[in-house]
Design a protein around this motif. Structure first.
Motif, PDB file in Angstrom:
ATOM      1  N   ASP A 161       0.821  -1.207   0.000  1.00 55.87           N
ATOM      2  CA  ASP A 161       0.000   0.000   0.000  1.00 55.87           C
ATOM      3  C   ASP A 161       0.859   1.262   0.000  1.00 55.87           C
ATOM      4  O   ASP A 161       0.496   2.278  -0.614  1.00 55.87           O
ATOM      5  N   LYS A 162       2.021   1.208   0.657  1.00 56.90           N
ATOM      6  CA  LYS A 162       2.893   2.381   0.746  1.00 56.90           C
ATOM      7  C   LYS A 162       3.890   2.462  -0.414  1.00 56.90           C
ATOM      8  O   LYS A 162       4.697   3.395  -0.472  1.00 56.90           O
ATOM      9  N   GLY A 163       3.870   1.487  -1.315  1.00 58.83           N
ATOM     10  CA  GLY A 163       4.717   1.541  -2.497  1.00 58.83           C
ATOM     11  C   GLY A 163       6.110   0.981  -2.340  1.00 58.83           C
ATOM     12  O   GLY A 163       6.942   1.110  -3.243  1.00 58.83           O
ATOM     13  N   ALA A 211      -1.343 -18.870 -13.135  1.00 62.99           N
ATOM     14  CA  ALA A 211      -1.531 -20.176 -12.491  1.00 62.99           C
ATOM     15  C   ALA A 211      -2.003 -21.180 -13.539  1.00 62.99           C
ATOM     16  O   ALA A 211      -1.977 -20.904 -14.733  1.00 62.99           O
ATOM     17  N   LYS A 212      -2.426 -22.381 -13.127  1.00 60.27           N
ATOM     18  CA  LYS A 212      -2.884 -23.408 -14.072  1.00 60.27           C
ATOM     19  C   LYS A 212      -4.093 -22.916 -14.857  1.00 60.27           C
ATOM     20  O   LYS A 212      -4.223 -23.162 -16.049  1.00 60.27           O
ATOM     21  N   ASN A 213      -4.980 -22.242 -14.172  1.00 60.02           N
ATOM     22  CA  ASN A 213      -6.133 -21.623 -14.814  1.00 60.02           C
ATOM     23  C   ASN A 213      -5.724 -20.222 -15.246  1.00 60.02           C
ATOM     24  O   ASN A 213      -5.334 -19.398 -14.417  1.00 60.02           O
ATOM     25  N   ASP A 214      -5.770 -19.942 -16.558  1.00 56.65           N
ATOM     26  CA  ASP A 214      -5.235 -18.674 -17.048  1.00 56.65           C
ATOM     27  C   ASP A 214      -6.068 -17.456 -16.630  1.00 56.65           C
ATOM     28  O   ASP A 214      -5.718 -16.322 -16.944  1.00 56.65           O
ATOM     29  N   ARG A 215      -7.167 -17.692 -15.928  1.00 59.06           N
ATOM     30  CA  ARG A 215      -7.959 -16.578 -15.407  1.00 59.06           C
ATOM     31  C   ARG A 215      -7.575 -16.245 -13.960  1.00 59.06           C
ATOM     32  O   ARG A 215      -8.047 -15.268 -13.399  1.00 59.06           O
ATOM     33  N   ILE A 216      -6.742 -17.096 -13.369  1.00 58.67           N
ATOM     34  CA  ILE A 216      -6.294 -16.901 -11.985  1.00 58.67           C
ATOM     35  C   ILE A 216      -4.783 -16.717 -11.972  1.00 58.67           C
ATOM     36  O   ILE A 216      -4.059 -17.410 -12.695  1.00 58.67           O
ATOM     37  N   PHE A 217      -4.325 -15.802 -11.149  1.00 54.00           N
ATOM     38  CA  PHE A 217      -2.889 -15.527 -11.066  1.00 54.00           C
ATOM     39  C   PHE A 217      -2.385 -15.723  -9.640  1.00 54.00           C
ATOM     40  O   PHE A 217      -3.094 -15.439  -8.673  1.00 54.00           O
ATOM     41  N   HIS A 218      -1.163 -16.236  -9.547  1.00 52.90           N
ATOM     42  CA  HIS A 218      -0.481 -16.254  -8.251  1.00 52.90           C
ATOM     43  C   HIS A 218      -0.039 -14.824  -7.954  1.00 52.90           C
ATOM     44  O   HIS A 218       0.368 -14.082  -8.849  1.00 52.90           O
ATOM     45  N   ARG A 219      -0.117 -14.445  -6.690  1.00 48.84           N
ATOM     46  CA  ARG A 219       0.288 -13.101  -6.288  1.00 48.84           C
ATOM     47  C   ARG A 219       1.704 -13.179  -5.714  1.00 48.84           C
ATOM     48  O   ARG A 219       1.910 -13.662  -4.614  1.00 48.84           O
ATOM     49  N   HIS A 220       2.691 -12.725  -6.489  1.00 47.61           N
ATOM     50  CA  HIS A 220       4.068 -12.697  -6.027  1.00 47.61           C
ATOM     51  C   HIS A 220       4.476 -11.255  -5.716  1.00 47.61           C
ATOM     52  O   HIS A 220       3.767 -10.313  -6.079  1.00 47.61           O
ATOM     53  N   TYR A 221       5.607 -11.129  -5.036  1.00 46.43           N
ATOM     54  CA  TYR A 221       6.004  -9.814  -4.540  1.00 46.43           C
ATOM     55  C   TYR A 221       7.468  -9.529  -4.871  1.00 46.43           C
ATOM     56  O   TYR A 221       8.296 -10.429  -4.913  1.00 46.43           O
ATOM     57  N   LYS A 222       7.766  -8.244  -5.077  1.00 47.10           N
ATOM     58  CA  LYS A 222       9.157  -7.835  -5.306  1.00 47.10           C
ATOM     59  C   LYS A 222       9.392  -6.488  -4.626  1.00 47.10           C
ATOM     60  O   LYS A 222       8.475  -5.659  -4.520  1.00 47.10           O
ATOM     61  N   ALA A 223      10.611  -6.282  -4.169  1.00 45.68           N
ATOM     62  CA  ALA A 223      10.971  -5.010  -3.549  1.00 45.68           C
ATOM     63  C   ALA A 223      11.028  -3.935  -4.621  1.00 45.68           C
ATOM     64  O   ALA A 223      11.596  -4.151  -5.698  1.00 45.68           O
TER      65      ALA A 223
END
Length: 295
Positions: free
Chosen positions: A263-265, A274-286
């Motif tokens: 939220d703070k950027g 993911a396996k279903n192309d309508r669903i995505f895994h939520r990954h994170y990066k600095a």
């Protein structure tokens, strides 16, 4: 009492696994430090099947507690701050046995408080502060002022500990005595919250405004540890963050902390198919740009 307990601790001191033995006597003004026991024997060992093993003794009406604790758990308590009495025991207890100056070196380590240790401890305390603050704000918005009050008191405790850590010291049992000397502004906030005659709603409203500023001013320092860890890899799943050997100490506060930094950027969300192309895994990066701007 030391002479009475000598056969007990000498037996353990003779074992090669024992690193140190500390005797702590109850102080009238601080009986909580020894959990109301007259005497505490702390025995630190290198390894054990049980991280903590406790025995209670009775001698002529005196209560004695013996705690055998592994070095690994002692260090975790010191890092996470989940057993504040241990700091008091190590600093002010009487050393009865010290193998290869283990306790002497540990005391020096606590007094010098290595920079990396401060970063980790700051991150852990800040994540706890964020959870308690956000939960308190939610209760306040719902009109549950007593629940909000409890959370705000806890958040101020974490804010106070952060100020002590920032000064290069370890938070002790009497944390507010330390805060009063180190950061009077935070002490004043706490004092106003618990002693003011203003209605609880008004007190909380003012505290949230003041806390928001104090939290904002500490966000970069509070996030530094987790962001430095995250920079070692391009993206992270939430489970990978939970499993990291340093971030595991953030425990249940990790996910709320990550969302706050999103939220703070400071952290970016990276969708991964993911396996279903309508669903995505939520990954994170600095967010490296955000770090550079703050620096």
């Amino acid at each position: 009492m030391e002479q009475v307990l000598r056969p007990i601790y000498q037996e353990r001191a003779s074992q090669s696994n024992t690193l140190g033995v500390i005797l702590v006597e109850k102080r009238e003004e601080q009986s909580n430090v020894t959990d109301t026991f007259d005497t505490v024997l702390l025995i630190i060992v290198k390894e054990a099947e049980q991280p903590v093993f406790t025995k209670h003794y009775l001698y002529e009406g005196n209560k004695v507690a013996l705690h055998t604790v592994t070095e690994k758990l002692i260090r975790k308590w010191l890092l996470v701050g989940s057993n504040k009495k241990v700091v008091d025991w190590i600093f002010f207890g009487k050393v009865l046995f010290d193998r290869n100056e283990f306790l002497h070196k540990l005391k020096i380590e606590l007094q010098e408080f290595p920079y990396n240790g401060r970063k980790i401890k700051t991150g852990i305390q800040f994540s706890k502060l964020i959870r308690r603050y956000l939960e308190g704000k939610e209760y306040f918005d719902k009109g549950s002022y007593l629940d909000a009050y409890n959370h705000v008191v806890d958040s101020l405790h974490h804010l106070g500990r952060l100020s002590i850590i920032d000064s290069g010291l370890y938070p002790e049992v009497t944390v507010w005595a330390q805060v009063k000397k180190i950061e009077p502004a935070i002490y004043k906030l706490y004092e106003e919250l618990v002693t003011s005659n203003e209605p609880i709603e008004k007190r909380l409203e003012l505290l949230f405004l003041a806390s928001e500023f104090l939290i904002h001013s500490r966000t970069r320092d509070g996030a530094q540890h987790i962001l430095e860890v995250m920079q070692t890899k391009e993206t992270w799943s939430i489970q990978e963050l939970h499993d990291h050997r340093e971030l595991i100490n953030y425990s249940v506060d990790l996910e709320v902390f990550v969302e706050y930094l999103v939220d703070k950027g400071y952290i970016q969300v990276e969708p991964v198919v993911a396996k279903n192309d309508r669903i995505f895994h939520r990954h994170y990066k600095a967010d490296k740009d955000a770090l550079e701007i703050e620096q």
